[in-house]
Design a protein around this motif. Sequence first.
Motif, PDB file in Angstrom:
ATOM      1  N   MET A 116      13.496   8.249  -7.843  1.00 51.15           N
ATOM      2  CA  MET A 116      12.431   8.447  -9.029  1.00 51.15           C
ATOM      3  C   MET A 116      12.780   9.444  -9.904  1.00 51.15           C
ATOM      4  O   MET A 116      12.069  10.099 -10.435  1.00 51.15           O
ATOM      5  CB  MET A 116      11.013   8.533  -8.355  1.00 51.15           C
ATOM      6  CG  MET A 116      10.623   7.319  -7.610  1.00 51.15           C
ATOM      7  SD  MET A 116       8.781   7.760  -6.949  1.00 51.15           S
ATOM      8  CE  MET A 116       7.967   7.651  -8.338  1.00 51.15           C
ATOM      9  N   SER A 117      14.124   9.727  -9.971  1.00 47.10           N
ATOM     10  CA  SER A 117      14.591  10.691 -11.020  1.00 47.10           C
ATOM     11  C   SER A 117      15.124  10.073 -12.269  1.00 47.10           C
ATOM     12  O   SER A 117      15.706   8.992 -11.997  1.00 47.10           O
ATOM     13  CB  SER A 117      15.695  11.648 -10.426  1.00 47.10           C
ATOM     14  OG  SER A 117      16.756  10.880  -9.770  1.00 47.10           O
ATOM     15  N   PRO A 118      15.373  10.812 -13.275  1.00 53.02           N
ATOM     16  CA  PRO A 118      15.999  10.041 -14.529  1.00 53.02           C
ATOM     17  C   PRO A 118      17.335   9.771 -14.144  1.00 53.02           C
ATOM     18  O   PRO A 118      17.775   8.468 -14.812  1.00 53.02           O
ATOM     19  CB  PRO A 118      15.983  11.439 -15.531  1.00 53.02           C
ATOM     20  CG  PRO A 118      15.014  12.219 -15.027  1.00 53.02           C
ATOM     21  CD  PRO A 118      14.788  12.266 -13.562  1.00 53.02           C
ATOM     22  N   THR A 172       8.963  12.928 -12.962  1.00 53.89           N
ATOM     23  CA  THR A 172       8.659  11.573 -13.132  1.00 53.89           C
ATOM     24  C   THR A 172       8.965  11.006 -14.551  1.00 53.89           C
ATOM     25  O   THR A 172       9.510  11.684 -15.350  1.00 53.89           O
ATOM     26  CB  THR A 172       7.032  11.269 -12.952  1.00 53.89           C
ATOM     27  OG1 THR A 172       6.493  12.078 -13.834  1.00 53.89           O
ATOM     28  CG2 THR A 172       6.662  11.442 -11.527  1.00 53.89           C
ATOM     29  N   TYR A 173       9.074   9.642 -14.792  1.00 59.42           N
ATOM     30  CA  TYR A 173       9.853   9.093 -15.624  1.00 59.42           C
ATOM     31  C   TYR A 173       8.909   7.943 -16.264  1.00 59.42           C
ATOM     32  O   TYR A 173       8.212   7.115 -15.333  1.00 59.42           O
ATOM     33  CB  TYR A 173      11.130   8.618 -15.035  1.00 59.42           C
ATOM     34  CG  TYR A 173      11.859   7.648 -16.359  1.00 59.42           C
ATOM     35  CD1 TYR A 173      11.762   8.417 -17.398  1.00 59.42           C
ATOM     36  CD2 TYR A 173      11.916   6.638 -16.097  1.00 59.42           C
ATOM     37  CE1 TYR A 173      12.483   7.612 -18.730  1.00 59.42           C
ATOM     38  CE2 TYR A 173      12.463   5.685 -17.170  1.00 59.42           C
ATOM     39  CZ  TYR A 173      12.657   6.249 -18.420  1.00 59.42           C
ATOM     40  OH  TYR A 173      13.567   5.646 -19.380  1.00 59.42           O
ATOM     41  N   PHE A 226       4.388   4.425  -5.405  1.00 57.58           N
ATOM     42  CA  PHE A 226       5.902   4.154  -5.125  1.00 57.58           C
ATOM     43  C   PHE A 226       6.452   5.265  -4.441  1.00 57.58           C
ATOM     44  O   PHE A 226       7.173   5.103  -3.366  1.00 57.58           O
ATOM     45  CB  PHE A 226       6.391   3.853  -6.449  1.00 57.58           C
ATOM     46  CG  PHE A 226       7.808   3.320  -6.072  1.00 57.58           C
ATOM     47  CD1 PHE A 226       8.261   1.988  -5.854  1.00 57.58           C
ATOM     48  CD2 PHE A 226       8.895   4.059  -6.019  1.00 57.58           C
ATOM     49  CE1 PHE A 226       9.229   1.481  -5.782  1.00 57.58           C
ATOM     50  CE2 PHE A 226      10.298   3.693  -6.137  1.00 57.58           C
ATOM     51  CZ  PHE A 226      10.383   2.375  -5.790  1.00 57.58           C
ATOM     52  N   ALA A 227       5.978   6.537  -4.522  1.00 54.27           N
ATOM     53  CA  ALA A 227       6.472   7.681  -3.982  1.00 54.27           C
ATOM     54  C   ALA A 227       6.344   7.662  -2.434  1.00 54.27           C
ATOM     55  O   ALA A 227       7.388   7.982  -1.634  1.00 54.27           O
ATOM     56  CB  ALA A 227       5.998   8.984  -4.426  1.00 54.27           C
ATOM     57  N   ASP A 228       5.350   7.139  -2.273  1.00 52.23           N
ATOM     58  CA  ASP A 228       4.938   6.832  -0.689  1.00 52.23           C
ATOM     59  C   ASP A 228       6.052   5.904  -0.002  1.00 52.23           C
ATOM     60  O   ASP A 228       6.180   6.048   1.316  1.00 52.23           O
ATOM     61  CB  ASP A 228       3.658   6.485  -0.192  1.00 52.23           C
ATOM     62  CG  ASP A 228       2.719   7.713  -0.670  1.00 52.23           C
ATOM     63  OD1 ASP A 228       3.043   8.855  -0.610  1.00 52.23           O
ATOM     64  OD2 ASP A 228       1.447   7.534  -0.947  1.00 52.23           O
ATOM     65  N   VAL A 229       6.405   4.949  -0.839  1.00 56.65           N
ATOM     66  CA  VAL A 229       6.888   4.085  -0.089  1.00 56.65           C
ATOM     67  C   VAL A 229       8.680   3.888  -0.450  1.00 56.65           C
ATOM     68  O   VAL A 229       9.609   3.443   0.314  1.00 56.65           O
ATOM     69  CB  VAL A 229       6.877   2.450  -0.386  1.00 56.65           C
ATOM     70  CG1 VAL A 229       5.313   2.043   0.187  1.00 56.65           C
ATOM     71  CG2 VAL A 229       6.951   2.291  -1.936  1.00 56.65           C
ATOM     72  N   ALA A 230       9.025   5.071  -1.282  1.00 58.11           N
ATOM     73  CA  ALA A 230      10.345   5.122  -1.901  1.00 58.11           C
ATOM     74  C   ALA A 230      11.160   5.681  -0.612  1.00 58.11           C
ATOM     75  O   ALA A 230      12.428   5.006  -0.292  1.00 58.11           O
ATOM     76  CB  ALA A 230      10.477   6.441  -2.621  1.00 58.11           C
TER      77      ALA A 230
END
Lengths: 100, 505, 468, 561
Positions: free
Chosen positions: B327-329, B499-500, B277-281
């Motif tokens: 992708m942060s809290p 990450t969460y 997901f981080a790659d497509v974020a």
Amino acid sequence: MPLLYPLVLSAALFGIGLYGVLARRNAVLMLLGVELMLNAVNLNLVAFDAWFADTIHTGQVLTLFTITLAAAEIGLGLAIVLALFRAVRTVDVDEVGAER
Amino acid sequence: MIAAALTIPFVVGLALLFLRTLVSGRTAAWLGAVAMAASLVLFALVWEGKDAISGEVDVEWIDLLGARLHLGATAISWPFLLMTAFIGVLCCVWLIADDTAPALVGLVLIISASSLGVFASLDFLLFFVFFELALIPMWFVIAWWGSSSVEPSAEGDRGGGLKNVPGPDPRLAARSAATRFLLFTVTGSALLLVGIVLVARDNDSLQLTEIRGGPLAAAVLIVLGFAVKTPLVPLHTWLPDAHSKAPTVGSVLLAAVFLKLGTYGLIIASSVLPEGFADVAPYVAGAGVVGIVWSALACYAQDDLKRLIAYSSIGHMGFVALAISTMSPIGIAAAVFGSVAHGVITGLLFFLSGSLKDRFGTASMRAIGRGLYARTPWLAVAFVFAAVASLGLPGLAGFWGELLSLRAAYEVGEVLDKPFAWTAVGFAVLGVALTTAYFVRAIRLLAQGEPVAQDADRDLTVRETVVAVALVASIVVLGLAPGLIVGLYDFSAVTYSGTYTPVAP
Amino acid sequence: MNIPVEWSVAGPAVIVAIGALVALLVDAFYPRRTWLGSGLPSSVALLWGGIELIRLRDDIVPSTFALSLIVLAGTLIVVVASNVMNFENAMPPGEYHFLVLAAASGALMMVAARDLVTLIVALELLSLPSIALVGLRQGDSRAIRSAWTFFLASVVSTAITLMGVSLLYGVAGTLDYDGLAAGLRDTEMPDGVVAVAVVLTIVGLLFKLGAVPFHVWIPDTYLGAPVMVAGFLSSVSKAASLGAVLTLLSAALPHTYDTWQPLMAIIAAATMTVGNLGALRQTNAVGMLAWSSVAQAGFLIAPAAALLTTDGLSAPVQYLAVYALANLVAFAALAVVLRLRGSLDYSELKGLARTDPPTGVPLVMAALTLAGFPPAVIGLVTKYVVIRPVIEGDHVWLAVVMAVNVMLGLAYYLRFVAVLVDRPAIDDPYRSPSPPVSIRISKAAVLIGTAGLVALSAWPDLLLSNLP
Amino acid sequence: MRRSWLYVVLTAALAVAVAVWAVPHLDGDPTTKVWIEGNDLLAVSLATHVDSLSAQVLLLAVGVGLLVQIYSTAYLGHHPRYRSYALVIVLFLLGMIAVVVADDLFVLLIGWEVMGLCSYLLIGHEWQTPIARSGAAKAFLMTRIADLGLLVGILAIGQTYGTYRISEVLAQEPKNSTAIGLLLLVAVVGKSAQFPLHTWLPDAMPGPTPITALIHAATMVAAGVYLVARLLPILEPSELVMTLLAVISAITMLLGALFALVQTDLKRALAWSTVSQLAFMFAALSVGDSDAGTDHLLSHGAFKALLFLGCGCVMHAVGSSALSAMGGLRLRMPVTFWTMTIGFAALAGVIPTVGFFTKDSVLHALEHGRDEGPLPGGIAVAVFCVALVTSFLTAAYATRLWLLAFLAPAAEGRTEPHEAPRAMTGPLIVLAVATFALSIGQPFHLGIGLLSTAVAVAGIGAVLARWRRGRSLDLAAPWLVAELALDRPYSRWIPAGLRSSARAVVDVDRDGIDAYSYGSASTAQVASRVLGLVQSGNVQRYATVIAAGVIVVTAAAVIWT
């Protein structure tokens, strides 16, 4: 006799048969084309069988079956052609197109 | 308990569908409201605290595939569950009328129940089954009960006016909108299915509680699937049609609940596939932000009120997408809050535009005419309230989602790089300004102005008032006490990254 | 030379073949011109064959067992549901049942074949009766034309397959699967020849399966054939050829994997796409199902991409089971509708689920199962099942094509469903006060099938853990 | 008891409560109190911070609010929508209180935007009229754009200092001043109607006059000044920000005064005057003297509210805010006349009104700004000179308005005006008293005082001289009357651009983005038709397809093996 001869012959037969099926308008002649194709196969099988000197003669066995099958197929085919002729009074396949 | 909460609306809905000739619409709607209310209460009671999986049910289902009937409410899904059940109740209340078709109530219940199922699923395949289950009922709701109003010109202010141009058959228009909606979402969900298979292969499990990671392809497919549903630009073109053609409850469910399936899915994707997901974020963020501005501009040119609200949903979902992509809290909290807030606010907006459409037979702002403040004061006030909430006025629910989302993007985690995130914030802020502009325009066109009374001027009826008051109250409560939802996520003070994992206890 | 043959495993096929003869004889000596005369012995034979099969379960390869079971069950449904067909006019029941059972025994042999000679014979045993079945309705020129179409396409394909078989023989020197596998591994023939042999051999089977580009006969044939015959072709015949092709590829041709694997993947993709596209414009239920069966064939052969794992073999079989059941339910229901209404155009089906729930609702359920869409969860689950091996084989592109096709498929299945549950245009004028027994029996069969689909949807494990 | 008094009582209760809370802090120590601790993630806590500045502003807000509420009972009491009007005023006051006492920046933001909304609703009170609608929309949009600056500014503060509490921020060393300062500048420039976002305030005048007095003179527009004053310590280190603030305020004060000088409408002239006076306060802040700025805020709040309320009385009497409809009101409306005279005197800076003292402080601060403070010396001197010019102009336009409204010959053909009811004149008297009372204890700077008095006298004298000679007081300066076309971007260009881009977006959305879905749908249909064509029923064609398929497939297989 080199294996190549019967194979070439068989290929030629197969091609002629296929051409017959695809190009002939007369349904009976198309059946003849099918027959040619099947016989090309038979030729192949027998040639390979002889070439391998196969002890259980698988090729020949299948040839026998193929001959039978061809007879059955042609029988069924002729029956259909007959019924078709009864239904539409022609064996010209261009006029036989299925209703759409 | 959670199983009962899911089963009750399903059973009542199915019963209403099959016994539709035996009950009146009014009775059916009452039954539906009671069923949804029961479900709401059960979901509220099931809560066991934010660190646990509440009301977990885990039963063997498809052994071969490792799929289980695994249900439970997490800190992430609980707000969605309550919101969905709440909207479901209100939809049924809305339908308490003589001309309601019992089958419509049944479909509404099934749609709500399947959406609840999506939020309650802890098994990816079960999630997917529920995800798909709601689609066909929704198709029927739009195709059968939807209508296309007289559209002077859906696009823009040019001429046209009220001329009743003989257009295509309204039912056909509604139907084609429904089919577009369905085919778009099914394309998305089919890709999602492929993604799920990929994830399941890599993790050898379908349980959301166990899945950690997966290939990039899976993330791409899953995100694409949810992006259609959310929707992210440029996959959004199904939405304005579907929302504007759907009947009132259909629009409400679409906006308040269906879009949330997309955002909830994205949240899930971000937590179970962190690397992928981080790659497509960045793409998600970019699409979200472009959507904010794009949809705001599109809204500015709308004449059809329902279309306008539909487009505005795209913008709000853009904020949610931006939040998730950090992708942060804070981003997660923002996404959940933004989704729930959008559910109640846009629900209210669609209910009110439904009221208008019921009265005037059209949602065209020109046709409805100016001066509703004088003609139907409470309706107008409620509309202005909803509009103001939707444009993100501080102190109302809409604000906190946007604020937290901007904050999440501004505070830059490890996912988005700084110039990109700040550009995104800039665009988002521009979008907020544009949002104000189009809502002010809508208020000017509808609420204000020299009133020209029409025969159809009637103020809110009892059921409309009940629904509106309930939603207004929830908007104010969420606005004044954002901690109700944000409090579910207690991470160390101002965390800027990290990450969460929402589903692990 | 002594070739060990365990004759008992041929039991089911033999029983069915005997059943075929009995049906023919009963009809010949006791010509009631109704279904009961020959249908009953046929059903008994199929049931008995099924019992025999289950008794032999441990001696049979699991996938063969499953496929045989599908063939027997499918034929049984065909036979039972056939009783709504108009046997009084033009359809001789004895011949009909004889041909169906003969084809079924051919199908049983086909899935069990481990030798190309057997396979060819079985293929013909399946094909020729099928062709006859299509044209069986006397004086129906459309049926005859369909039969002619089917026949010619079939014999050409058979001839091509035989050519391939002969070449394989030339390459490997033997035609039993184990020998072929070994021969192909050690062969010194040029790769091109081997490739030609392999491809030509597969053609005939793909033809029966209806894979692109060998699908052209399907729409015309299905539309011209009696409805239940079309049902038979789309389920039993397909099951047999799928079983044959999968067994052939995995048992005889594993060492030419590189040749046929991409071929199968591309053909699968093309098949599902073409089938779905073709179905988009159909406004006749049978026409739609015909094209959809082409598309489903694509889903069936897609897992061939990962065939060499066990999953690759079981996934299509599981898919097939559900597909065959749903398809037969649909065809059986349509047979009832055809008998009552005389047409299967969408205009005629409008509102069927409301006016006649016992046939309309099963059609809805079947369509949703075929589409792979909840509430027919089993359809969805089996879609998952066939995508899984494709993913395991790392063919993500094929999986994506499948996904897109799920959407395409939904477009027309949903249209069909929408027609069925639409408000009926007029009050149903067809409802007869007391339908004849034959219709009741057929409806019962349809409902039982639907109940099966519903049960599987509620608990997919019922199927998935019981089929290999 | 008329129902309208209910709302007065409500407001009074609020005012009393606030007063009880604020008065002890007038001279007391700053007190910070946290009422509700925030969630870690949300970081919003309900915290208040009250010091003498905020206590004063609080008292001003609730005081003027109460007076306005009383005034409104007479001014709008019979309006059918009085109820919503009065309630929105109460909501507005709550927003203002939140802004003033908030210690948490988000709470401040809530109040800040609630005020903006109330302003929007109240300007649009007469929503039947297009002018009110567009004025309200413009006010809301421009202030909201500014609010977004505040929003991002708050995020920046939080990012920089790790907290959103003002008291905690101020306790730290200033950091990152330029970025934060620029963002906050956007906020205050919009909210306080400074150049270049100044055009909304005059256009907000279609709102009811009491509202103008409360929101657009005394409180909301001054909130920008208050915010900068509170956060001055963290902005001061940035020379860029302070210079920008100084330049903006110089431009704005001059423009406002010039525009006020040429107006033909009393209310609009007062609005421009407000713009100009707010710039005065910012000028003081830009040299780092927050006391001078906030003192002027308070005094301006009092006398400008007085002026607007008086203006309302005049409008009440003559039914228009055009200067041409007035004149000769001195004897007819004595209370209004005298109180407004005091107000104008304060505006012009005549001793001993409070206006004199606070303007004096501002000028004093500016003069000192050359040597000390954050500004470069040259800029400070320039601003000081501009401020003197503005003082001159202010005195001039105050005198002009006073003359035209009260002393000029009465407009012809109008019914005889009469004095406003007591509910309206009462607040005027209170405010007039305040205008003097607030002077008590104000600092006094002799040199500057003399200078500014001289400037003011010059301004008054110039106008009086012209008046005596019987010449028209309308300046023939068309470009000034047109307000330099500074509004054109907002009234024409931006809306036009927005409309056309919106239309373009809709078109692209339909014909561009949606093309893929329609395209694939029609591709599918065409493909379906093509496939249908193959199905001609001709068996040989089928056989040919099969044969061709075999050949292609075989060839492909041969090629890749």
